[in-house]
Design an enzyme around this catalytic site. Structure first.
Site, PDB file in Angstrom:
ATOM      1  N   ASP A  19       3.365   9.601  -0.707  1.00  0.00           N
ATOM      2  CA  ASP A  19       2.187   8.827  -0.303  1.00  0.00           C
ATOM      3  C   ASP A  19       1.911   7.773  -1.374  1.00  0.00           C
ATOM      4  OD1 ASP A  19      -0.081   8.095   1.153  1.00  0.00           O
ATOM      5  OD2 ASP A  19      -0.777  10.164   1.376  1.00  0.00           O
ATOM      6  N   HIS A  25       0.811  -1.228   0.000  1.00  0.00           N
ATOM      7  CA  HIS A  25       0.000   0.000   0.000  1.00  0.00           C
ATOM      8  C   HIS A  25       0.838   1.269   0.000  1.00  0.00           C
ATOM      9  CE1 HIS A  25      -4.056  -1.796   0.782  1.00  0.00           C
ATOM     10  NE2 HIS A  25      -3.261  -2.831   0.983  1.00  0.00           N
TER      11      HIS A  25
END
Ligand code: GDG
Length: 483
Positions: free
Chosen positions: A381, A172
């Site tokens: 991110d 992720h």
């Protein structure tokens, strides 16, 4: 742990998701009882809808230190299989190796990664425990989908015990450039751990490329584009699957009466500002929260933003509070907000409202609905679901998204007001532009982004990954027949 006889009440599962955390945390009450509360973060948000639709089992830690094993149980229609961690394992595997070694290293070393051998040893032990637990609950030929950086050794460990199952792994967070990755003293073990999967999935093609390059250069394996041939003759696929959200569900939640009323109340409580800026993040040093607050503070000081008419609302959900870097960040933001608010020379509502609490989902939808400008400025991110959620919650083509180039989401949301969050002057200009742009321009941008988010939702993401997993190498039986 696998050798201990246990009563398994749920049926063996043909679809198993494995993640560090269960979607709920066990919270002990003072009266000795316990209750379950939703656990925070993007992974849980992403997976809950998938699990409801596929009736799988979810293997994960229950979010509090416990020495005794808890039996599998059902919660809100999900089959949950807890993995216990002792308090020293929480310290060394979770707070240590996962969040003070891997997390900073994989996020471009924004904070210096710490390399400690005892943390690594515990990481191995805990990964083995997760693998054992999955090996117990997975049905013959099951599909097992392992999530994230906490569990990178599980694919290989599970394959050793259960060669019959099909294994997917999804990371992720970003997979770092090879120059950074090779700092890791246990780089080879982790690459080999991941190669136990049939598919290693990444948020972006760049992450997949970094991985393929590493296994070719460091492990000497043969690769062809996104395929890697392992020493035992299997093909592993390394490919990007950009994660998304339950866009329709969230849109509807934001459209409902409850969210609409709350959105109006929120604006009212804030003194009905002309412009409401919003930030929503886990409190994390990768998210660029100080940068955006600094930019807003300078705009106030320069008179480019009028504190009587403009508010910045920052929600920061508490996270990893026992890791030193997170405590430090919390103090830094408190001080920065206090200083900026203190410098506004008037009595009344402060221009920055900073709330360090967690809200129910419908409240978050109401905040998104209420906001005129959403500010998402991570320094790095993997994806950033908040950006997609804001877009999905718009009811008309209004609102504006200021988005860091260094998020995975920026690759898809090209019509956002893109920024480099290290460039505070550039960030200030983009925030002002997003605030003052014509409704026509904003509508054009938002329409395109809404289409993108609605068409590429979490179901599509899961299907793309799981379809590839089904297709790869044929069925396990066919693989065996082919030798
Ligand atoms: C990791 C990766 C990747 C926030 N405050 C509250 C709340 N949230 C929810 C948001 C959103 C989620 O938390 C945060 O997701 P992000 O994607 O923004 O960030 P991470 O937690 O760092 O997630 C990230 C993600 O995994 C998925 O792959 O996108 O790059 O770092 O859903 O809405 N939810 C509730 N109350 C809050 O106060 N209920």
């Amino acid at each position: 742990m696998s050798s201990k006889p246990r009563e398994w009440k749920l049926e063996p599962a043909s679809f198993v998701v494995v993640a560090n955390r269960l979607p709920v945390d066990r919270v002990e009450n003072p009266d000795g009882g316990a209750e379950w509360r939703p656990s925070p973060g993007g992974l849980v948000t992403a997976f809950e809808p998938i699990m409801h639709r596929r009736h799988g089992a979810w293997v994960g830690w229950q979010g509090a230190a416990a020495s005794q094993e808890l039996e599998p149980f059902e919660h809100a229609g999900l089959a949950l299989v807890p993995v216990p961690l002792s308090s020293s394992e929480v310290e060394e595997y979770y707070e240590g190796f996962s969040n003070a070694t891997l997390w900073p290293l994989y996020h471009d070393a924004i904070a210096p990664p710490q390399f400690r051998r005892e943390w690594w040893d515990t990481y191995v032990i805990v990964n083995q425990r997760f693998a054992d637990r999955v090996a117990e609950v997975a049905a013959e030929g099951a599909v097992v989908w392992i999530q994230d950086y906490h569990l990178q050794l599980v694919p290989q460990m599970l394959r050793r015990q259960r060669p019959d199952v099909r294994i997917g792994f999804f990371l992720h967070i970003p997979f770092p450039p090879t120059e950074l990755y090779v700092q890791l003293p246990w780089r080879q073990q982790i690459l080999e751990g991941l190669l136990g999967a049939d598919i290693v999935g990444f948020q972006l093609p760049g992450g997949a490329r970094n991985f393929v390059r590493l296994v070719r250069d460091r492990l000497g394996l043969e690769t062809l584009r996104d395929r890697i041939r392992t020493r035992d003759g299997r093909d592993v696929l390394a490919r990007a699957y950009p994660i998304s959200i339950d866009a329709k569900g969230l849109h509807e939640l934001a459209a409902g009466d409850q969210a609409a009323e709350r959105a109006a109340e929120i604006r009212n409580d804030l003194g009905d500002p002309r412009v409401l800026f919003l930030g929503v993040d886990r409190l994390d040093y990768t998210k660029g929260i100080p940068e955006r607050i600094q930019a807003f503070g300078e705009l106030l000081a320069e008179g480019r933003i009028d504190p009587d008419h403009v508010v910045f609302l920052q929600l920061a959900i508490p996270s990893r509070q026992r890791v030193e870097q997170y405590r430090q960040l919390r103090d830094d933001i408190d001080r920065l907000v206090g200083r900026i608010n203190g410098e506004v020379q008037r009595i009344g509502r402060p221009p920055i409202i900073y709330l360090h609490v967690s809200y129910p989902r419908v409240e978050i939808a109401a905040f998104y609905r209420a906001a005129d400008v959403m500010v998402v400025t991570p320094l790095r991110d993997g994806m950033n679901l908040v950006a997609k959620e804001y877009v999905a919650c718009r009811q008309r083509d209004d609102g504006a998204l200021v988005l860091s180039e260094f998020t995975g989401a920026a690759r898809e949301l090209r019509q956002a007001y893109l920024v480099n969050p290290h460039d505070i002057d550039g960030l200030k200009d983009r925030m002002v532009e997003a605030m003052n742009d014509s409704s026509r321009n904003k509508a054009q941008r938002m329409r395109a982004m809404r289409r993108q988010v609605l068409e590429n939702d979490i179901d599509k993401w899961a299907s793309m990954f799981l379809d590839d997993l089904e297709r790869l190498n044929g069925t396990p039986a066919a693989r065996e027949a082919a030798g």
